[in-house]
Motif scaffolding. Structure first.
Motif, PDB file in Angstrom:
ATOM      1  N   VAL A  21       0.884  -1.167   0.000  1.00  0.00           N
ATOM      2  CA  VAL A  21       0.000   0.000   0.000  1.00  0.00           C
ATOM      3  C   VAL A  21       0.918   1.213   0.000  1.00  0.00           C
ATOM      4  CG1 VAL A  21      -1.761   1.290   1.262  1.00  0.00           C
ATOM      5  CG2 VAL A  21      -1.795  -1.215   1.298  1.00  0.00           C
ATOM      6  N   LYS A  22       0.957   1.907  -1.121  1.00  0.00           N
ATOM      7  CA  LYS A  22       1.802   3.089  -1.261  1.00  0.00           C
ATOM      8  C   LYS A  22       0.918   4.328  -1.165  1.00  0.00           C
ATOM      9  CE  LYS A  22       5.006   0.753  -4.315  1.00  0.00           C
ATOM     10  NZ  LYS A  22       5.615   0.740  -5.634  1.00  0.00           N
ATOM     11  N   LEU A  23       1.299   5.262  -0.321  1.00  0.00           N
ATOM     12  CA  LEU A  23       0.506   6.480  -0.188  1.00  0.00           C
ATOM     13  C   LEU A  23       0.447   7.240  -1.507  1.00  0.00           C
ATOM     14  CD1 LEU A  23       1.376   7.764   3.377  1.00  0.00           C
ATOM     15  CD2 LEU A  23      -0.541   6.380   2.613  1.00  0.00           C
ATOM     16  N   ALA A  24       1.492   7.137  -2.300  1.00  0.00           N
ATOM     17  CA  ALA A  24       1.518   7.819  -3.593  1.00  0.00           C
ATOM     18  C   ALA A  24       0.402   7.325  -4.519  1.00  0.00           C
ATOM     19  CB  ALA A  24       2.879   7.633  -4.253  1.00  0.00           C
ATOM     20  N   ASP A  25      -0.081   6.101  -4.308  1.00  0.00           N
ATOM     21  CA  ASP A  25      -1.159   5.568  -5.148  1.00  0.00           C
ATOM     22  C   ASP A  25      -2.464   6.335  -4.984  1.00  0.00           C
ATOM     23  OD1 ASP A  25       0.603   3.654  -6.062  1.00  0.00           O
ATOM     24  OD2 ASP A  25      -0.179   2.052  -4.777  1.00  0.00           O
ATOM     25  N   PHE A  26      -2.603   7.075  -3.897  1.00  0.00           N
ATOM     26  CA  PHE A  26      -3.831   7.828  -3.647  1.00  0.00           C
ATOM     27  C   PHE A  26      -3.747   9.267  -4.164  1.00  0.00           C
ATOM     28  CE2 PHE A  26      -3.541   4.602  -0.286  1.00  0.00           C
ATOM     29  CZ  PHE A  26      -4.715   3.907  -0.533  1.00  0.00           C
ATOM     30  N   HIS A  27      -2.536   9.712  -4.530  1.00  0.00           N
ATOM     31  CA  HIS A  27      -2.358  11.088  -4.994  1.00  0.00           C
ATOM     32  C   HIS A  27      -3.233  11.356  -6.210  1.00  0.00           C
ATOM     33  CE1 HIS A  27       1.892  11.612  -3.051  1.00  0.00           C
ATOM     34  NE2 HIS A  27       0.953  11.321  -2.178  1.00  0.00           N
ATOM     35  N   GLY A  28      -3.863  12.504  -6.185  1.00  0.00           N
ATOM     36  CA  GLY A  28      -4.696  12.914  -7.308  1.00  0.00           C
ATOM     37  C   GLY A  28      -6.124  12.430  -7.231  1.00  0.00           C
ATOM     38  N   SER A  29      -6.412  11.484  -6.335  1.00  0.00           N
ATOM     39  CA  SER A  29      -7.776  10.953  -6.297  1.00  0.00           C
ATOM     40  C   SER A  29      -8.416  11.004  -4.913  1.00  0.00           C
ATOM     41  CB  SER A  29      -7.802   9.516  -6.815  1.00  0.00           C
ATOM     42  OG  SER A  29      -7.019   8.679  -5.999  1.00  0.00           O
ATOM     43  N   ARG A  62     -16.299  12.936   1.628  1.00  0.00           N
ATOM     44  CA  ARG A  62     -15.233  13.947   1.515  1.00  0.00           C
ATOM     45  C   ARG A  62     -14.004  13.386   0.801  1.00  0.00           C
ATOM     46  NH1 ARG A  62     -16.552  18.388   4.977  1.00  0.00           N
ATOM     47  NH2 ARG A  62     -14.966  19.456   3.766  1.00  0.00           N
ATOM     48  N   LYS A  63     -14.122  12.171   0.274  1.00  0.00           N
ATOM     49  CA  LYS A  63     -13.030  11.474  -0.421  1.00  0.00           C
ATOM     50  C   LYS A  63     -11.813  11.281   0.472  1.00  0.00           C
ATOM     51  CE  LYS A  63     -14.516  12.555  -5.003  1.00  0.00           C
ATOM     52  NZ  LYS A  63     -14.190  12.858  -6.354  1.00  0.00           N
ATOM     53  N   VAL A  64     -12.099  10.908   1.719  1.00  0.00           N
ATOM     54  CA  VAL A  64     -11.031  10.610   2.676  1.00  0.00           C
ATOM     55  C   VAL A  64     -10.984   9.101   2.864  1.00  0.00           C
ATOM     56  CG1 VAL A  64     -10.215  10.904   5.050  1.00  0.00           C
ATOM     57  CG2 VAL A  64     -11.312  12.830   3.863  1.00  0.00           C
ATOM     58  N   ARG A  65      -9.875   8.512   2.475  1.00  0.00           N
ATOM     59  CA  ARG A  65      -9.638   7.078   2.657  1.00  0.00           C
ATOM     60  C   ARG A  65      -8.967   6.890   4.011  1.00  0.00           C
ATOM     61  NH1 ARG A  65      -8.458   2.271  -0.513  1.00  0.00           N
ATOM     62  NH2 ARG A  65      -9.769   3.297  -2.047  1.00  0.00           N
ATOM     63  N   VAL A  66      -9.528   6.032   4.836  1.00  0.00           N
ATOM     64  CA  VAL A  66      -8.963   5.767   6.158  1.00  0.00           C
ATOM     65  C   VAL A  66      -8.118   4.506   6.104  1.00  0.00           C
ATOM     66  CG1 VAL A  66      -9.479   5.239   8.579  1.00  0.00           C
ATOM     67  CG2 VAL A  66     -10.885   6.910   7.339  1.00  0.00           C
TER      68      VAL A  66
END
Length: 157
Positions: A21-29, A62-66
């Motif tokens: 799980v890379k935090l960078a994978d969530f960038h932009g979305s 709010r498009k917040v992934r926990v």
């Protein structure tokens, strides 16, 4: 601990199935809220996770992934997640603990794992960072809510 306004380093964690799980994978979305538990047996931390679960729809809107970060091994994390039927990804460190990756250390003679939370916006900027040695002070519900509201304005809290 990560600093508000800083760019998150390329953190790579591991989910309970062993996937990266890379935090960078969530960038932009999506924005990412990382909640760091002291341990899966901590009743206070489990109460904080229950609150996050009760706010699941609000956070999703709010498009917040926990992501719930636990210091134990992957098998223990998977069992804990299954027992509670958590709707969130539960992550561990690929080497060491996820806590160490963001600077949450063990305090009080190395016996007490710090816990806390970090909100990262969809651009990879830290918008909220809070930690504590005592679990009762580790979940800054008000601070998290303010930081999530600020995502719309672009200001950091």
């Amino acid at each position: 601990m990560l600093k508000i306004g800083s760019t998150v380093p390329d953190l790579e964690l591991q989910d309970t199935d062993g996937r990266a799980v890379k935090l960078a994978d969530f960038h932009g979305s999506e924005h990412v809220l990382l909640y760091f538990m002291r341990s899966t047996t901590c009743p206070v931390c489990n109460g904080h996770v229950k609150d996050l679960v009760s706010r699941k729809d609000e956070l999703a809107a709010r498009k917040v992934r926990v992501l719930v970060a636990v210091p134990g091994d992957r098998a223990a994390a998977a069992a804990w997640k299954a027992k509670r039927e958590l709707p969130y990804l539960v992550v561990t460190g690929r080497s060491g603990t996820p806590h160490e990756v963001v600077g949450l250390t063990r305090k009080v003679f190395g016996a007490m794992q710090q816990s806390g939370s970090v909100l990262i916006d969809s651009h990879g900027t830290v918008r909220h960072a809070h930690s504590a040695t005592m679990p009762v002070a580790s979940y800054d519900k008000k601070g998290i809510a303010e930081a999530i509201r600020s995502l719309d304005t672009g200001h950091t809290t």
